[in-house]
Design a protein around this motif. Structure first.
Motif, short mmCIF file in Angstrom:
data_model
loop_
_atom_site.label_atom_id
_atom_site.label_comp_id
_atom_site.label_asym_id
_atom_site.label_seq_id
_atom_site.Cartn_x
_atom_site.Cartn_y
_atom_site.Cartn_z
N ASP A 193 19.58 -20.89 -46.60
CA ASP A 193 19.24 -21.86 -47.65
C ASP A 193 17.81 -21.60 -48.08
OD1 ASP A 193 18.93 -23.94 -49.37
OD2 ASP A 193 19.01 -25.52 -47.84
N VAL A 194 17.66 -21.00 -49.25
CA VAL A 194 16.33 -20.63 -49.74
C VAL A 194 15.42 -21.85 -49.88
CG1 VAL A 194 15.07 -19.67 -51.71
CG2 VAL A 194 17.18 -18.58 -50.92
N ASN A 195 16.01 -22.97 -50.26
CA ASN A 195 15.21 -24.17 -50.48
C ASN A 195 14.61 -24.73 -49.19
OD1 ASN A 195 15.78 -24.25 -53.28
ND2 ASN A 195 17.76 -25.20 -52.86
N SER A 196 15.16 -24.32 -48.07
CA SER A 196 14.66 -24.83 -46.78
C SER A 196 13.59 -23.93 -46.17
CB SER A 196 15.81 -24.99 -45.78
OG SER A 196 16.36 -23.72 -45.44
N ILE A 197 13.32 -22.79 -46.81
CA ILE A 197 12.31 -21.87 -46.28
C ILE A 197 10.92 -22.44 -46.55
CG2 ILE A 197 11.34 -19.55 -46.41
CD1 ILE A 197 14.06 -18.53 -47.28
N ALA A 198 10.13 -22.57 -45.49
CA ALA A 198 8.79 -23.13 -45.62
C ALA A 198 7.88 -22.14 -46.35
CB ALA A 198 8.22 -23.45 -44.24
N PRO A 199 6.95 -22.63 -47.15
CA PRO A 199 6.03 -21.71 -47.85
C PRO A 199 5.17 -20.89 -46.90
CG PRO A 199 5.34 -24.01 -48.09
CD PRO A 199 6.71 -24.03 -47.51
N GLU A 200 4.97 -21.41 -45.68
CA GLU A 200 4.20 -20.64 -44.69
C GLU A 200 4.87 -19.31 -44.38
OE1 GLU A 200 2.96 -24.87 -44.20
OE2 GLU A 200 4.89 -23.83 -44.44
N PHE A 201 6.21 -19.30 -44.43
CA PHE A 201 6.94 -18.05 -44.17
C PHE A 201 6.60 -17.00 -45.22
CE2 PHE A 201 10.64 -15.43 -45.28
CZ PHE A 201 10.82 -14.75 -44.09
N TYR A 202 6.58 -17.39 -46.48
CA TYR A 202 6.26 -16.45 -47.55
C TYR A 202 4.82 -15.95 -47.42
CZ TYR A 202 10.47 -18.34 -49.75
OH TYR A 202 11.77 -18.73 -50.01
N ALA A 203 3.93 -16.86 -47.06
CA ALA A 203 2.52 -16.47 -46.86
C ALA A 203 2.41 -15.46 -45.73
CB ALA A 203 1.67 -17.70 -46.56
N LEU A 204 3.13 -15.71 -44.64
CA LEU A 204 3.10 -14.81 -43.50
C LEU A 204 3.62 -13.43 -43.86
CD1 LEU A 204 2.54 -14.60 -40.43
CD2 LEU A 204 4.90 -15.30 -40.05
N LEU A 217 -5.98 -18.20 -50.40
CA LEU A 217 -5.11 -18.03 -51.57
C LEU A 217 -3.74 -18.70 -51.39
CD1 LEU A 217 -5.74 -14.23 -52.29
CD2 LEU A 217 -6.64 -16.15 -53.60
N VAL A 218 -3.38 -19.06 -50.17
CA VAL A 218 -2.00 -19.50 -49.92
C VAL A 218 -1.69 -20.86 -50.54
CG1 VAL A 218 -1.81 -18.14 -47.82
CG2 VAL A 218 -2.55 -20.52 -47.67
N PHE A 219 -2.70 -21.60 -50.93
CA PHE A 219 -2.46 -22.90 -51.56
C PHE A 219 -1.68 -22.76 -52.87
CE2 PHE A 219 -3.97 -26.64 -54.11
CZ PHE A 219 -3.33 -27.61 -53.35
N ILE A 220 -1.76 -21.59 -53.49
CA ILE A 220 -1.08 -21.37 -54.77
C ILE A 220 0.44 -21.42 -54.62
CG2 ILE A 220 -2.97 -20.00 -55.74
CD1 ILE A 220 -1.32 -17.51 -55.12
N ILE A 221 0.96 -21.24 -53.39
CA ILE A 221 2.40 -21.33 -53.17
C ILE A 221 2.76 -22.56 -52.35
CG2 ILE A 221 2.84 -18.86 -53.46
CD1 ILE A 221 2.95 -18.62 -50.39
N GLY A 222 1.83 -23.49 -52.27
CA GLY A 222 2.14 -24.77 -51.64
C GLY A 222 1.82 -24.90 -50.17
N VAL A 223 1.11 -23.93 -49.60
CA VAL A 223 0.72 -24.02 -48.19
C VAL A 223 -0.58 -24.83 -48.10
CG1 VAL A 223 0.04 -22.76 -46.12
CG2 VAL A 223 1.78 -21.81 -47.65
N ILE A 224 -0.58 -25.88 -47.29
CA ILE A 224 -1.77 -26.71 -47.15
C ILE A 224 -2.57 -26.20 -45.94
CG2 ILE A 224 -2.69 -29.05 -47.04
CD1 ILE A 224 -0.91 -28.47 -49.45
N ASP A 225 -3.45 -25.25 -46.20
CA ASP A 225 -4.37 -24.77 -45.16
C ASP A 225 -5.69 -25.50 -45.34
OD1 ASP A 225 -5.04 -23.57 -47.59
OD2 ASP A 225 -5.91 -21.83 -46.59
N ILE A 226 -6.75 -24.98 -44.77
CA ILE A 226 -8.03 -25.69 -44.88
C ILE A 226 -8.53 -25.69 -46.33
CG2 ILE A 226 -8.69 -25.35 -42.49
CD1 ILE A 226 -10.46 -23.05 -43.29
#
Length: 239
Positions: free
Chosen positions: A98-109, A179-188
Motif C-alpha cells: 500500500d503506497v499510501n501507508s509508506i512513511a516519508p522517512e522511508f523515501y528519505a532513507l 532537505l527532507v521536510f520537502i517530502i513531509g518528514v518532520i526532522d529538526i
C-alpha cells in the motif's frame, strides 16, 4: 519599536527542535549503513570490471554525482510509488503493498542511501586499491578464498584509510537531512519551520536549529576522531 531578536522564543524553541533529533540522526545513520553496502558492491564491481554491471555502476555514479540531491529526493519520492503501481497493474506483483501507508522517512532513507552510496563507492574503491598488492598474493598463497581475503585482509586496512572521508560524508549527510521536510518528514529543520510559521519568528528558530546542527556535527566529529585513532592503533598493532 520591534526587537531585533526574541530571545525568549529562541530559547523556548530548543526543546521542540531537539525532540525531532532522533529523526535526523536515524536518517543519517540508516542511510550511512545502507550506502556502505551499496558503496562496497559498486566499488568491487568496478575493481573487478564485472561485465555489464560495471557499465551500469559507472552510469549510476555519474548520474548521482551530476544531479542535485534535491532532485534525487523528488525522483525517489515520486518514482517508487509509480514503479509499485506499474508492477501491480502489469505483472500483479506487490499486491499487498500500500503506497499510501509508506512513511516519508522511508523515501528519505532511500534517497540518501542511493546518493551517499555513489560517493562512498569511489572512496571505498580508492581505499581498497591502496592496500599493498603483495598482501593479495600472500593471501592467495596461504589458500584464502577471495571472500576471506577481503574480510580479513583488505577491508580492515581499507576501512582505516577510508574513515576520514566516511566521517566527512556522514557530517555532510547530517546537514543535508535539512532537505527532507520537502517530502513531509518532520526532522529538526522541519520542526523549526513549523515553529517559525506559528510564531512568525523564523529568524529565532533558524538560529536555534543552526546551533543544534553545529553542536551535533561537533559531537560527531569528536567521535570520529576517536574512532580513527583507535583504528590507527589497531593497524599499527597488526603491523
Amino acid at each position: 519599536m520591534e526587537n531585533l531578536l526574541d530571545l525568549n522564543f529562541l530559547i523556548e524553541s530548543f526543546p521542540a527542535i531537539i525532540s525531532r533529533l532522533p529523526v535526523t540522526i536515524g536518517i543519517a545513520v540508516g542511510s550511512l549503513l545502507l550506502s556502505l553496502v551499496i558503496g562496497v558492491a559498486a566499488a568491487l564491481i568496478k575493481i573487478y570490471k564485472v561485465p555489464v554491471l560495471s557499465v551500469i555502476t559507472s552510469i549510476y555514479i555519474s548520474f548521482i554525482r551530476g544531479t542535485p540531491l534535491l532532485v534525487q529526493i523528488y525522483l525517489v519520492f515520486y518514482g517508487i510509488p509509480k514503479i509499485i503501481y506499474f508492477l501491480q497493474s502489469e505483472y500483479g506483483w506487490l499486491q499487498s503493498a500500500d503506497v499510501n501507508s509508506i512513511a516519508p522517512e522511508f523515501y528519505a532513507l532511500m534517497a540518501f542511501s542511493i546518493n551517499l552510496g555513489a560517493y562512498l563507492s569511489e572512496t571505498i574503491r580508492s581505499a581498497i586499491e591502496s592496500v599493498d598488492r603483495g598482501q593479495f598474493e600472500a593471501a592467495k598463497a596461504i589458500g584464502m578464498t577471495p571472500v576471506q581475503m577481503m574480510l580479513k585482509i583488505v577491508f580492515p586496512q581499507a576501512l582505516t584509510v577510508a574513515i576520514p572521508n566516511l566521517g566527512n560524508m556522514f557530517i555532510s549527510t547530517i546537514k543535508d537531512t535539512s532537505l527532507v521536510f520537502i517530502i513531509g518528514v518532520i526532522d529538526i529543520m522541519g520542526q523549526a519551520k513549523i515553529l517559525g510559521s506559528r510564531g512568525l519568528a523564523f529568524f529565532e528558530v533558524y538560529i536555534a536549529v543552526s546551533i543544534v546542527y553545529w553542536i551535533l556535527c561537533i559531537a560527531v566529529e569528536r567521535l570520529l576522531v576517536k574512532i580513527e585513532k583507535r583504528a590507527r592503533r589497531y593497524e599499527r598493532g597488526i603491523a
